[in-house]
Design a protein around this motif. Sequence first.
Motif, PDB file in Angstrom:
ATOM      1  N   THR A 102     -42.519   5.404  23.004  1.00 13.59           N
ATOM      2  CA  THR A 102     -42.371   6.698  22.342  1.00 13.59           C
ATOM      3  C   THR A 102     -41.536   7.645  23.179  1.00 13.59           C
ATOM      4  O   THR A 102     -41.034   8.633  22.672  1.00 13.59           O
TER       5      THR A 102
ATOM      6  N   ASN B  17     -49.528  13.843  25.578  1.00  3.30           N
ATOM      7  CA  ASN B  17     -49.103  12.812  24.642  1.00  3.30           C
ATOM      8  C   ASN B  17     -50.148  12.657  23.537  1.00  3.30           C
ATOM      9  O   ASN B  17     -51.192  12.037  23.719  1.00  3.30           O
TER      10      ASN B  17
ATOM     11  N   THR C 282     -50.091  10.948  20.804  1.00  2.00           N
ATOM     12  CA  THR C 282     -50.256   9.596  20.279  1.00  2.00           C
ATOM     13  C   THR C 282     -51.250   8.795  21.110  1.00  2.00           C
ATOM     14  O   THR C 282     -52.144   8.132  20.571  1.00  2.00           O
TER      15      THR C 282
ATOM     16  N   ASP D 259     -45.863   9.311  14.719  1.00  2.12           N
ATOM     17  CA  ASP D 259     -46.726   9.258  15.891  1.00  2.12           C
ATOM     18  C   ASP D 259     -48.129   8.771  15.547  1.00  2.12           C
ATOM     19  O   ASP D 259     -48.757   8.061  16.337  1.00  2.12           O
TER      20      ASP D 259
ATOM     21  N   SER E 298     -49.888   5.323  16.958  1.00  2.00           N
ATOM     22  CA  SER E 298     -51.245   5.299  17.494  1.00  2.00           C
ATOM     23  C   SER E 298     -52.063   4.192  16.832  1.00  2.00           C
ATOM     24  O   SER E 298     -52.842   3.490  17.491  1.00  2.00           O
TER      25      SER E 298
END
Length: 264
Positions: free
Chosen positions: A18, A59, A61, A160, A164
């Motif tokens: 990412t 972050n 995610t 995102d 995940s």
Amino acid sequence: MFEKKKIWLGVGSVLATTVAASQVSATPLTQPSAAPAMFAAAPMAEGEMAAPEIDLNTNDTAFLAQLGFIRGHLWVGMKLYEQGHIEMAKTHMKHPGDELYTGLTEAFDARDLPGFAEPLNTLAESVINDQDKDVVMSNYNALLDAISTNEPIANMSAKDVILSVSSMLMVAADEYAIGIQNDEVANVHEYQDAMGFKEIALERLSRINDKEAKKAEEAISETRQVIKNLENLWPTTTPEGKFKGDPSKIYGAASRIELEARSI
């Protein structure tokens, strides 16, 4: 019993892309149970670009994935509880606090979030101490509300969130591969963990905000179908003895879902 020492590198190896275009190779997962809020994926081979550190303080995610692992433990714990497998349920209720929550406390502070230590402990204690079912269910619902308060999903892009989901399935595959070996149940707890992670990964898709859901409708639909195609890998919560299961299907699903996210 195989504990969650592996989860943090599992998340890091998927999520590193990412923030960098490099490919992260799969490695043995050896992170400590109470992982720091910032960690790095395993070192790259010579000539490859090193994966960046993943900072749970910023972050979303990675942070959402870790909350998803807690939800997954709780989901399967409550499923077992409702089916009358109380001793198994107790084990799953203890693990989120013992293994996962501590590693998130710094991120909660950095994000100015309240966390949910008290309702997490309250639910675990009510199950472990064999309290009335109505009390347990009330505690579970209160905990779910508390977890939701800490989740950034409403403000996240569909890309995102789906990344995940991919990371959760990658770890679910790791769990499943330990739970089912040589066409036999080797560790039912890890099999159950994988089931919980898969269920929460699927549930995540319905919580993507409306604007993002409309923009990524095709990718979300495809991701949902990919996860549903895995259902037959978990025909029961409590398998015993001979059992045919293929973790490669979960690994493949995780990779396909990552590609879907990157198509948005």
